[in-house]
Design a protein around this motif. Structure first.
Motif, short mmCIF file in Angstrom:
data_model
loop_
_atom_site.label_atom_id
_atom_site.label_comp_id
_atom_site.label_asym_id
_atom_site.label_seq_id
_atom_site.Cartn_x
_atom_site.Cartn_y
_atom_site.Cartn_z
N GLU A 183 0.78 -1.16 -0.07
CA GLU A 183 0.13 -0.01 0.12
C GLU A 183 0.84 1.17 -0.09
O GLU A 183 0.59 2.22 -0.98
CB GLU A 183 -1.03 0.13 1.26
N ALA A 184 1.74 1.32 0.92
CA ALA A 184 2.64 2.54 1.12
C ALA A 184 3.40 2.68 -0.33
O ALA A 184 3.65 3.89 -1.08
CB ALA A 184 3.69 2.23 2.30
N GLU A 185 4.10 1.64 -0.96
CA GLU A 185 4.78 1.69 -2.38
C GLU A 185 3.86 2.22 -3.24
O GLU A 185 4.18 2.91 -4.22
CB GLU A 185 5.34 0.46 -2.50
N CYS A 186 2.47 1.82 -3.13
CA CYS A 186 1.62 2.11 -4.21
C CYS A 186 1.39 3.55 -4.43
O CYS A 186 1.43 4.18 -5.20
CB CYS A 186 0.25 1.21 -4.23
N ARG A 187 1.16 4.21 -3.10
CA ARG A 187 0.92 5.58 -2.96
C ARG A 187 2.17 6.21 -3.50
O ARG A 187 2.00 7.43 -4.11
CB ARG A 187 0.74 6.02 -1.41
#
Length: 503
Positions: free
Chosen positions: A177-181
């Motif tokens: 999730e964090a890397e997607c953001r």
């Protein structure tokens, strides 16, 4: 965003022996635009992009760049014209460093010598553009990076070319999730810079977050064009003819859940701390968290690949302690790895052979396949039929199958061993929308037959849609439990620690 297209594909047709891959397909992308290209596997997306990037030449139609027709004879010509593609399958050299991969074929020299310092500095600058510089060393070997980091290197390699058109094929498949953001912020920056971005994805929330326009391909033809962003249900209907709400099987009811089939109490090792949970027969238990939260480490501990050093584990009422995956397999635990092609399959062997192989040597978890655990050919074919694996023949190399069918073949392998517990890591990575639904329903069917299912995914909506319970992890610990259908916000607050920070 300007109205003039930087690339325009007009009336593209492409045929292979016995197959019409594309028929009269027109597609354009403007400067500063994110144009989503969606469709099921086999819809023609990859063929269209390979024509744009010079891998294939069209049988019909033309490709225009900046208002002029072009005819690429080689991908190098497309790169020189400003077309950069991040393919879903990695194209990195594992025994080279991050910097060497990014500058492969265009090395910087000074006085006839390689200028390693300059290339390293530029690599760090590109990685820093989307926050990857904090955890990826430009001098690190690609082979030593995890899947998510390798995907970040692919993105950095493409961005470093300063392309007019950047094609991203499932770029978040290996990202949390964090890397997607961070990736989304990078796409926003590229759009603001005037780069044309063609974004290929099976995830509707990425389309709604990023796309300015959407084109849907189906069976090699244009099924729909959306000049403004529609509701996800409209896109899904154009792709597969049914609504997105039908994708997930119903949650298990209380009377469908059996006794605990797996329990861990106080499980700890160098990556995990005081793990405690129960998995009941008939249940799909989801584990959510950001990269490094400990979800995969937990799967490896249960499977004996990275054993618990303390605590207790019970399987079907019996106390167990696994120090090697062989022991877990014999006891009735199966695992489907996140890197399906790299760790779960022997791509140059047949579908049937892959179904009949059980991993025995675990240097890189599934680095070697030596032991045939199932020798009933007809029985394996029945299992592959049961999984509805679509292949021209089970003698066909498994590399030619779609991602969804490859995943089903791995499930058939484990069903031959009649597992009590099946662990799915990133079960639908790189799989199209319709095939995802099949995987979710397969997991539910396995649970109804009495297996306990552990589901680890970086795609939070699928965890919420498929799991009966959700355990949030952070820092190697289970920090919260959520019921089926919980909100993304509530889970992510626990997974990131922001809930505690707000108190």
């Amino acid at each position: 965003m300007t109205d003039a297209p930087v690339i325009e594909m007009k009336g593209i047709g492409k045929r292979f022996p016995g197959v019409v891959a594309l028929e009269d397909v027109s597609f354009a992308c403007r400067r500063g635009e994110v144009h989503a290209l969606v469709g099921e596997n086999g819809a023609g997306k990859s063929t269209l992009i390979k024509i744009l990037s010079g891998v294939y030449r069209p049988d019909d139609g033309e490709v225009w760049i900046d208002g002029r027709p072009v005819a690429f004879r080689h991908p190098v010509e497309a790169i020189a014209a400003g077309i950069s593609v991040i393919y879903q399958e990695f194209s990195l050299l594992p025994e080279r460093t991050v910097t060497q991969n990014i500058f492969l074929g265009r090395e910087i020299t000074r006085n006839w010598m390689l200028d390693s310092a300059a290339m390293c500095a530029q690599t760090r600058r590109v990685l820093d553009m989307f926050g990857a510089g904090r955890r990826i060393d430009p001098d690190a070997l690609v082979a030593d990076l995890d899947v998510a980091s390798q995907q970040m290197v692919e993105i950095a390699k493409a961005i470093s070319l300063d392309a007019k058109v950047l094609v991203m094929d499932e770029p978040t498949a290996a990202l949390n999730e964090a890397e997607c953001r961070e990736l989304f912020e990078t796409v926003d920056a590229l759009r603001a810079h005037g780069t044309a971005v063609i974004y290929i994805t099976h995830r509707m929330r990425e389309v709604t977050r990023l796309a300015d326009r959407v084109t849907v391909l189906k069976d090699g033809e244009i099924a729909a064009r959306f000049e403004t962003l529609p509701e996800p249900s409209a896109i899904v209907h154009a792709m597969v003819g049914r609504d997105i709400s039908d994708f997930y099987a119903p949650f298990a009811t209380a009377d469908e859940l059996g006794k605990p089939v797996l329990s861990v109490l106080g499980g700890s090792n160098d990556a995990l701390h005081d793990i405690a949970f129960e998995l009941r027969a008939g249940e799909i238990l989801g584990f959510a968290g950001i990269q490094g939260a400990g979800r995969v480490a937990l799967a490896m501990a249960i499977f004996g690949a990275r054993p618990f050093e303390s605590g207790t584990m019970t399987l079907a009422g019996d106390s167990v302690r696994f120090t090697h995956p062989r022991q877990a397999i014999r006891a009735g635990i199966g695992l489907l790895p996140g890197d399906r092609k790299g760790e779960g399959l022997v791509l140059m062997q047949s579908v049937r052979d892959n179904g009949m192989l059980t991993p025995r040597a675990f240097g890189n978890l599934f680095s070697s396949h030596r032991k045939t655990a199932f020798t009933d050919l007809a029985g394996m074919d029945r299992l592959l039929d049961q999984m509805e694996v679509k292949a021209a023949s089970y003698d066909q190399d498994i590399r030619f199958l779609s991602g969804g069918n490859q995943q089903k073949a791995i499930v058939a392998r484990w069903l031959a061993l009649k597992p009590k517990v099946l662990i799915f890591i990133e079960p639908t990575r790189g799989i199209d929308v319709n095939a995802k639904s099949g995987i979710y329903r397969l997991m539910r069917d396995l649970a109804k037959e009495g297996a306990g299912i552990i589901m680890i995914s970086s795609d939070l909506p699928e965890i919420i849609g498929a799991a009966d319970r959700i355990l949030a992890m952070r820092g190697g610990r289970i920090v919260a439990e959520h019921p089926s259908g919980a909100s993304e916000t509530a889970i992510m607050l626990d997974a990131t620690g922001e809930q505690e920070a707000a108190v």
